[in-house]
Design a protein around this motif. Structure first.
Motif, PDB file in Angstrom:
ATOM      1  N   ILE A  21       0.834  -1.206   0.000  1.00 61.90           N
ATOM      2  CA  ILE A  21       0.000   0.000   0.000  1.00 61.90           C
ATOM      3  C   ILE A  21       0.866   1.252   0.000  1.00 61.90           C
ATOM      4  CG2 ILE A  21      -1.603   1.338   1.429  1.00 61.90           C
ATOM      5  CD1 ILE A  21      -2.868  -1.353   2.241  1.00 61.90           C
ATOM      6  N   LYS A  22       1.887   1.244   0.834  1.00 63.53           N
ATOM      7  CA  LYS A  22       2.783   2.400   0.910  1.00 63.53           C
ATOM      8  C   LYS A  22       3.506   2.625  -0.407  1.00 63.53           C
ATOM      9  CE  LYS A  22       6.448   4.298   3.842  1.00 63.53           C
ATOM     10  NZ  LYS A  22       7.308   4.040   5.039  1.00 63.53           N
ATOM     11  N   ARG A  27       4.299   5.910  -5.343  1.00 60.04           N
ATOM     12  CA  ARG A  27       4.474   5.952  -6.795  1.00 60.04           C
ATOM     13  C   ARG A  27       3.434   6.866  -7.447  1.00 60.04           C
ATOM     14  NH1 ARG A  27       1.850   3.132 -10.605  1.00 60.04           N
ATOM     15  NH2 ARG A  27       0.952   1.744  -9.024  1.00 60.04           N
ATOM     16  N   LEU A  28       2.172   6.719  -7.047  1.00 64.69           N
ATOM     17  CA  LEU A  28       1.115   7.525  -7.654  1.00 64.69           C
ATOM     18  C   LEU A  28       1.156   8.975  -7.172  1.00 64.69           C
ATOM     19  CD1 LEU A  28      -1.764   4.890  -7.463  1.00 64.69           C
ATOM     20  CD2 LEU A  28      -0.588   5.698  -9.517  1.00 64.69           C
ATOM     21  N   LYS A  31       3.512  10.832  -9.235  1.00 65.20           N
ATOM     22  CA  LYS A  31       2.981  11.034 -10.584  1.00 65.20           C
ATOM     23  C   LYS A  31       1.973  12.166 -10.639  1.00 65.20           C
ATOM     24  CE  LYS A  31       0.413   8.665 -14.273  1.00 65.20           C
ATOM     25  NZ  LYS A  31      -0.214   7.402 -14.704  1.00 65.20           N
ATOM     26  N   PHE A  32       1.131  12.302  -9.602  1.00 68.21           N
ATOM     27  CA  PHE A  32       0.023  13.256  -9.653  1.00 68.21           C
ATOM     28  C   PHE A  32       0.209  14.456  -8.733  1.00 68.21           C
ATOM     29  CE2 PHE A  32      -1.983   9.329 -11.170  1.00 68.21           C
ATOM     30  CZ  PHE A  32      -2.611   9.794 -12.321  1.00 68.21           C
ATOM     31  N   HIS A  33       1.413  14.646  -8.188  1.00 66.88           N
ATOM     32  CA  HIS A  33       1.603  15.813  -7.317  1.00 66.88           C
ATOM     33  C   HIS A  33       1.354  17.085  -8.137  1.00 66.88           C
ATOM     34  CE1 HIS A  33       3.257  18.714  -4.557  1.00 66.88           C
ATOM     35  NE2 HIS A  33       3.358  17.769  -3.636  1.00 66.88           N
ATOM     36  N   PRO A  34       0.472  17.991  -7.666  1.00 65.45           N
ATOM     37  CA  PRO A  34       0.098  19.183  -8.462  1.00 65.45           C
ATOM     38  C   PRO A  34       1.261  20.085  -8.826  1.00 65.45           C
ATOM     39  CG  PRO A  34      -1.405  18.875  -6.615  1.00 65.45           C
ATOM     40  CD  PRO A  34      -0.278  17.909  -6.409  1.00 65.45           C
ATOM     41  N   GLU A  48      -7.485  12.374  -3.867  1.00 57.76           N
ATOM     42  CA  GLU A  48      -8.078  11.046  -3.712  1.00 57.76           C
ATOM     43  C   GLU A  48      -7.048  10.037  -3.218  1.00 57.76           C
ATOM     44  OE1 GLU A  48      -9.545  10.337  -7.603  1.00 57.76           O
ATOM     45  OE2 GLU A  48     -11.361  11.562  -7.353  1.00 57.76           O
ATOM     46  N   LEU A  49      -5.820  10.136  -3.725  1.00 54.08           N
ATOM     47  CA  LEU A  49      -4.757   9.245  -3.265  1.00 54.08           C
ATOM     48  C   LEU A  49      -4.457   9.460  -1.790  1.00 54.08           C
ATOM     49  CD1 LEU A  49      -2.353   9.620  -6.321  1.00 54.08           C
ATOM     50  CD2 LEU A  49      -3.587   7.535  -5.682  1.00 54.08           C
TER      51      LEU A  49
END
Length: 302
Positions: A21-22, A27-28, A31-34, A48-49
């Motif tokens: 989970i960690k 990883r995500l 990828k999605f850090h603003p 959401e993450l």
């Protein structure tokens, strides 16, 4: 209200262990850090993450979430089962109090999360309890500290807040935003949000309390004969006098030219005599003439 499939959001199986989970979250999240992602929905995905990880990393929250069963699908209409809040109560110590890492603060979570874990209450906690205060830091320039003004600050939970910087605020002081902290318990008011001011280093000036310090280069003839020179200050350039016979290290004070306050600080100028280079034969001859004329030994007292 829609059901949130936290396992699906992180892309892990329902029996995934803590390490899996960690790893998936990190990883995500990268990828999605603003701040770095070019994805059009990066900010929403990042939130959401963070919410999914907030639940699945916590054994108590994960166990309670798993009790809802595996038959729900993301996006389905959802209401907590009868008696849910009586069976499950959670502390308000979410990881988002400093707006870093996975957390977003209680006010940044979805309605689904709040219906299961929110409200910030624990067993025995009174009704209408005020939410937790939250803390972060605010980096400001010396010019902003001097003049004050409004800064628009974007938090990791996606909110944008206007922060009023008082003129003359110093490092370590806290700016309070009432009602912008964590959610209250059982109808209670939100906590407050505190920003601790950190003043960025400046290329010219240093601070000593409210006094502004400046090293001012002067030529040998300005120091020897005296002069009127332009001096930079946080409020703009001003003209000041260099007394005749000044030496390196001499300090001059510009009253009330430091940070605003009661009383205001001053600007303290330290003179630094800078000699020009002898880059031509003519320059060297002038220096030789000065050496013969003055018979000056600056190390005579040593």
């Amino acid at each position: 209200m829609q059901y949130k499939d936290y396992y699906e959001t992180l892309g892990v199986a329902r029996d995934a262990n803590d390490a899996e989970i960690k790893k998936a979250y990190r990883r995500l999240a990268r990828k999605f850090h603003p701040d770095v992602s070019q994805e059009p929905n990066a900010e929403q995905r990042f939130k959401e993450l963070g919410e999914s990880y907030e639940v699945l990393k916590d054994p108590e929250k994960r166990q309670a979430y798993d009790q809802l069963g595996a038959n729900w699908r993301a996006g389905q209409d959802f209401q907590p089962p009868p008696g849910w809040q009586d069976m499950h109560a959670f502390n308000s110590g979410f990881s988002g109090h400093t707006f870093s890492g996975a957390g977003f603060g209680a006010s940044g979570f979805s309605d689904f999360f709040e219906s299961l874990f929110g409200g910030g209450f624990a067993q025995g906690q009174p009704l209408n309890a005020k939410g937790p205060d939250q803390h972060s830091s605010l980096s400001v320039t010396l010019e902003q500290t001097y003049s004050g003004g409004i800064r628009n600050v974007r938090l990791h939970d996606g909110r944008s807040l206007e922060v009023k910087i008082p003129p003359g605020v110093t490092s370590g002081k806290r700016i309070r935003l009432v009602g912008q902290g964590g959610a209250g318990a059982r109808g209670g008011s939100k906590g407050d949000l505190y920003f601790e001011v950190r003043i960025q280093p400046h290329g010219l000036f240093r601070l000593d309390g409210r006094d502004v310090l400046l090293d001012l280069p002067v030529s040998p003839w300005e120091a020897a004969l005296g002069a009127r020179v332009q001096v930079p200050t946080l409020g703009g350039r001003v003209e000041t006098s260099i007394p005749a016979g000044s030496k390196s290290g001499k300090k001059l004070r510009l009253k009330n030219r430091g940070l605003p306050g009661k009383p205001a600080g001053d600007q303290i100028i330290t003179l630094q005599i800078v000699a020009p280079e002898a880059s031509t034969e003519h320059d060297r001859k002038l220096y030789q003439e000065m050496a013969q004329h003055f018979k000056f030994n600056p190390r005579e007292h040593l």
